[in-house]
Design a protein around this motif. Structure first.
Motif, PDB file in Angstrom:
ATOM      1  N   ARG A 114       0.831  -1.209   0.000  1.00 42.80           N
ATOM      2  CA  ARG A 114       0.000   0.000   0.000  1.00 42.80           C
ATOM      3  C   ARG A 114       0.863   1.256   0.000  1.00 42.80           C
ATOM      4  N   GLU A 115       2.138   1.111   0.369  1.00 40.61           N
ATOM      5  CA  GLU A 115       3.028   2.255   0.464  1.00 40.61           C
ATOM      6  C   GLU A 115       4.075   2.310  -0.640  1.00 40.61           C
ATOM      7  N   LYS A 116       4.439   1.149  -1.188  1.00 39.74           N
ATOM      8  CA  LYS A 116       5.535   1.073  -2.165  1.00 39.74           C
ATOM      9  C   LYS A 116       5.385  -0.214  -2.954  1.00 39.74           C
ATOM     10  N   PRO A 117       6.104  -0.358  -4.080  1.00 39.18           N
ATOM     11  CA  PRO A 117       6.032  -1.619  -4.821  1.00 39.18           C
ATOM     12  C   PRO A 117       6.595  -2.765  -3.987  1.00 39.18           C
ATOM     13  N   ALA A 118       5.816  -3.806  -3.817  1.00 38.98           N
ATOM     14  CA  ALA A 118       6.245  -5.044  -3.164  1.00 38.98           C
ATOM     15  C   ALA A 118       5.934  -6.161  -4.153  1.00 38.98           C
ATOM     16  N   ILE A 119       6.951  -6.691  -4.776  1.00 39.17           N
ATOM     17  CA  ILE A 119       6.788  -7.517  -5.978  1.00 39.17           C
ATOM     18  C   ILE A 119       7.258  -8.948  -5.756  1.00 39.17           C
ATOM     19  N   ALA A 120       6.416  -9.901  -6.126  1.00 34.95           N
ATOM     20  CA  ALA A 120       6.803 -11.313  -6.149  1.00 34.95           C
ATOM     21  C   ALA A 120       7.542 -11.571  -7.464  1.00 34.95           C
ATOM     22  N   VAL A 121       8.785 -11.999  -7.383  1.00 35.48           N
ATOM     23  CA  VAL A 121       9.599 -12.159  -8.596  1.00 35.48           C
ATOM     24  C   VAL A 121       9.102 -13.296  -9.477  1.00 35.48           C
ATOM     25  N   THR A 122       8.220 -14.134  -8.956  1.00 37.41           N
ATOM     26  CA  THR A 122       7.691 -15.268  -9.734  1.00 37.41           C
ATOM     27  C   THR A 122       6.472 -14.895 -10.570  1.00 37.41           C
ATOM     28  N   GLU A 123       6.087 -13.616 -10.568  1.00 36.37           N
ATOM     29  CA  GLU A 123       4.866 -13.194 -11.267  1.00 36.37           C
ATOM     30  C   GLU A 123       4.863 -13.524 -12.749  1.00 36.37           C
ATOM     31  N   TYR A 124       6.018 -13.478 -13.395  1.00 33.71           N
ATOM     32  CA  TYR A 124       6.079 -13.665 -14.848  1.00 33.71           C
ATOM     33  C   TYR A 124       6.111 -15.135 -15.274  1.00 33.71           C
ATOM     34  N   LYS A 153      12.928 -15.755 -15.772  1.00 36.59           N
ATOM     35  CA  LYS A 153      11.703 -14.954 -15.732  1.00 36.59           C
ATOM     36  C   LYS A 153      11.704 -14.029 -14.512  1.00 36.59           C
ATOM     37  N   ALA A 154      12.267 -14.541 -13.405  1.00 35.21           N
ATOM     38  CA  ALA A 154      12.372 -13.716 -12.198  1.00 35.21           C
ATOM     39  C   ALA A 154      13.308 -12.541 -12.436  1.00 35.21           C
ATOM     40  N   VAL A 155      14.370 -12.768 -13.184  1.00 31.29           N
ATOM     41  CA  VAL A 155      15.306 -11.689 -13.522  1.00 31.29           C
ATOM     42  C   VAL A 155      14.577 -10.587 -14.294  1.00 31.29           C
ATOM     43  N   GLU A 156      13.753 -10.976 -15.237  1.00 33.69           N
ATOM     44  CA  GLU A 156      13.000  -9.998 -16.037  1.00 33.69           C
ATOM     45  C   GLU A 156      12.017  -9.217 -15.168  1.00 33.69           C
ATOM     46  N   ARG A 157      11.438  -9.895 -14.158  1.00 32.46           N
ATOM     47  CA  ARG A 157      10.499  -9.186 -13.283  1.00 32.46           C
ATOM     48  C   ARG A 157      11.230  -8.156 -12.421  1.00 32.46           C
ATOM     49  N   VAL A 158      12.422  -8.504 -11.956  1.00 36.90           N
ATOM     50  CA  VAL A 158      13.212  -7.548 -11.180  1.00 36.90           C
ATOM     51  C   VAL A 158      13.596  -6.358 -12.053  1.00 36.90           C
ATOM     52  N   ARG A 159      14.016  -6.633 -13.265  1.00 39.03           N
ATOM     53  CA  ARG A 159      14.358  -5.538 -14.202  1.00 39.03           C
ATOM     54  C   ARG A 159      13.199  -4.562 -14.324  1.00 39.03           C
ATOM     55  N   ASP A 160      12.008  -5.067 -14.575  1.00 37.20           N
ATOM     56  CA  ASP A 160      10.857  -4.196 -14.789  1.00 37.20           C
ATOM     57  C   ASP A 160      10.465  -3.457 -13.516  1.00 37.20           C
ATOM     58  N   GLY A 161      10.659  -4.094 -12.359  1.00 40.81           N
ATOM     59  CA  GLY A 161      10.365  -3.425 -11.103  1.00 40.81           C
ATOM     60  C   GLY A 161      11.307  -2.265 -10.847  1.00 40.81           C
ATOM     61  N   LEU A 162      12.586  -2.452 -11.140  1.00 41.04           N
ATOM     62  CA  LEU A 162      13.558  -1.372 -10.958  1.00 41.04           C
ATOM     63  C   LEU A 162      13.306  -0.230 -11.941  1.00 41.04           C
ATOM     64  N   ILE A 163      12.915  -0.571 -13.156  1.00 38.98           N
ATOM     65  CA  ILE A 163      12.589   0.466 -14.141  1.00 38.98           C
ATOM     66  C   ILE A 163      11.385   1.282 -13.677  1.00 38.98           C
ATOM     67  N   GLU A 164      10.456   0.627 -12.995  1.00 40.41           N
ATOM     68  CA  GLU A 164       9.258   1.314 -12.508  1.00 40.41           C
ATOM     69  C   GLU A 164       9.615   2.425 -11.522  1.00 40.41           C
ATOM     70  N   VAL A 165      10.579   2.177 -10.643  1.00 42.01           N
ATOM     71  CA  VAL A 165      10.913   3.183  -9.628  1.00 42.01           C
ATOM     72  C   VAL A 165      12.058   4.101 -10.053  1.00 42.01           C
ATOM     73  N   ALA A 166      12.820   3.682 -11.054  1.00 43.19           N
ATOM     74  CA  ALA A 166      13.934   4.519 -11.535  1.00 43.19           C
ATOM     75  C   ALA A 166      14.003   4.477 -13.054  1.00 43.19           C
ATOM     76  N   PRO A 167      12.988   5.016 -13.733  1.00 48.42           N
ATOM     77  CA  PRO A 167      12.922   4.923 -15.200  1.00 48.42           C
ATOM     78  C   PRO A 167      14.071   5.615 -15.929  1.00 48.42           C
ATOM     79  N   ASP A 168      14.710   6.596 -15.287  1.00 48.53           N
ATOM     80  CA  ASP A 168      15.811   7.290 -15.949  1.00 48.53           C
ATOM     81  C   ASP A 168      17.061   6.409 -16.072  1.00 48.53           C
ATOM     82  N   ARG A 169      17.057   5.249 -15.378  1.00 49.37           N
ATOM     83  CA  ARG A 169      18.194   4.318 -15.469  1.00 49.37           C
ATOM     84  C   ARG A 169      17.822   3.035 -16.224  1.00 49.37           C
ATOM     85  N   LYS A 170      16.761   3.145 -16.996  1.00 50.99           N
ATOM     86  CA  LYS A 170      16.250   1.996 -17.744  1.00 50.99           C
ATOM     87  C   LYS A 170      17.317   1.356 -18.623  1.00 50.99           C
ATOM     88  N   ALA A 171      18.081   2.157 -19.342  1.00 48.96           N
ATOM     89  CA  ALA A 171      19.080   1.617 -20.274  1.00 48.96           C
ATOM     90  C   ALA A 171      20.101   0.745 -19.553  1.00 48.96           C
TER      91      ALA A 171
END
Length: 317
Positions: A114-124, A153-171
């Motif tokens: 409810r306060e921040k992204p809390a992501i299960a890496v197995t979602e994908y 697949k878990a690696v890809e979920r972590v990538r997308d989660g980090l991009i969500e909170v820091a999109p300027d470091r997407k590359a």
């Protein structure tokens, strides 16, 4: 007087309309909902060491990672301390395994989400690729990291989660992910090549609890555990006896202990086989629900998988 009021209202409405039109001309769709990128280092809190290792590889210099569960810690039985709650509250983003691995922490993740992204890496991971053992009360087996392809697949979920909170470091996140996924492709190939050296009849992996189901499916081994999917489940004398009988009948020579599970259970199996004049050795210690100490081979995900593969091959080949 009445006419002056009407004229004044008309001018006021026209002015307001022009102001709103001007704002609308410069606004972007959804701009009001755009999240600002986190400045500086992204603070990440994870549960298991395997997840921490993903975040470090994907996030690189842009992340500061705090893991809750260190070497030898059993996530099935883990209860969060007040210090853990503080780490979760300070984090910009939280990554956990999901699939009931951290069963005693489920409510905490719901509150934190409810306060921040809390992501299960197995979602994908597609449900069709998840194991659903009949003895696990209708839940999926959470030990997905033992199939390297699924863990990608878990690696890809972590990538997308980090991009969500820091999109300027997407590359950077995407570049790091590509490099890490390439290493995991090589790891998967290594596991298949090495384990294929074990004669088919000898590819029986006996461990303390049923953590290696995905490993067996991915790399063609028959897997048997004394306990069920979760170490929270208890085993009895009959379970030990059944496993002993299987070892004797099939002339299996080696069993394995786990770094995060007390070895007394497997020792009971070894003694039971010995009582029936069948010698079974402990083939080595495997990493199951936790990685090894930092700075050792088992202190990284790639290192722990290689350690397990090499240990199994040495004992069963």
């Amino acid at each position: 007087m009445f006419k002056k009021i009407i004229v004044f209202q008309a001018v006021l409405l026209l002015t307001l309309a022009l102001v709103l039109a001007g704002c609308g001309a410069n606004a972007q769709p959804g701009a009001g909902n755009t999240k600002k990128s986190i400045e500086g280092t992204v603070k990440v809190t994870t549960t298991t060491g395997m997840i921490s290792d993903i975040v470090k590889n994907v996030g690189g210099e842009h992340v500061e990672v705090q893991g809750l569960m260190g070497p030898g810690v059993d996530p099935h039985l883990y209860k969060a301390s007040q210090g853990d709650i503080a780490k979760l509250k300070k984090a910009d983003i939280i990554f956990y395994n999901g699939l009931n691995l951290e069963g005693k922490m489920a409510d905490i993740f719901v509150r934190m989400s409810r306060e921040k992204p809390a992501i299960a890496v197995t979602e994908y991971i597609p449900e069709s690729q998840l194991r659903e053992p009949p003895d696990f009360a209708g839940h999926y087996d959470p030990h997905v990291w033992f199939d390297v392809k699924l863990w990608m697949k878990a690696v890809e979920r972590v990538r997308d989660g980090l991009i969500e909170v820091a999109p300027d470091r997407k590359a950077d996140f995407e570049k790091n992910t590509q490099q890490y996924l390439k290493q995991l492709e090589e790891l998967d190939a290594y596991a298949k090549q090495q384990l294929a050296q074990i004669p088919k009849k000898q590819r029986v992996l006996v461990t303390a609890h049923d953590a290696f189901g995905y490993f067996g499916t991915a790399y063609d081994l028959e897997v048997t555990g004394l306990q069920g999917i979760s170490t929270d489940s208890e085993y009895g004398l009959q379970d030990v006896q059944n496993l002993v009988d299987m070892l004797v009948q099939r002339k299996i020579k080696a069993v394995f202990i786990e770094s995060s599970v007390p070895k007394r259970a497997i020792e009971a199996v070894v003694e039971g086989a010995k009582a029936k004049n069948h010698i079974v050795t402990v083939g080595g210690e495997l990493f199951s629900d936790a990685m090894g100490d930092p700075g050792t081979q088992g202190g990284t995900y790639i290192g722990m998988v290689k350690h397990n593969v090499d240990t199994i091959v040495a004992a069963l080949k």
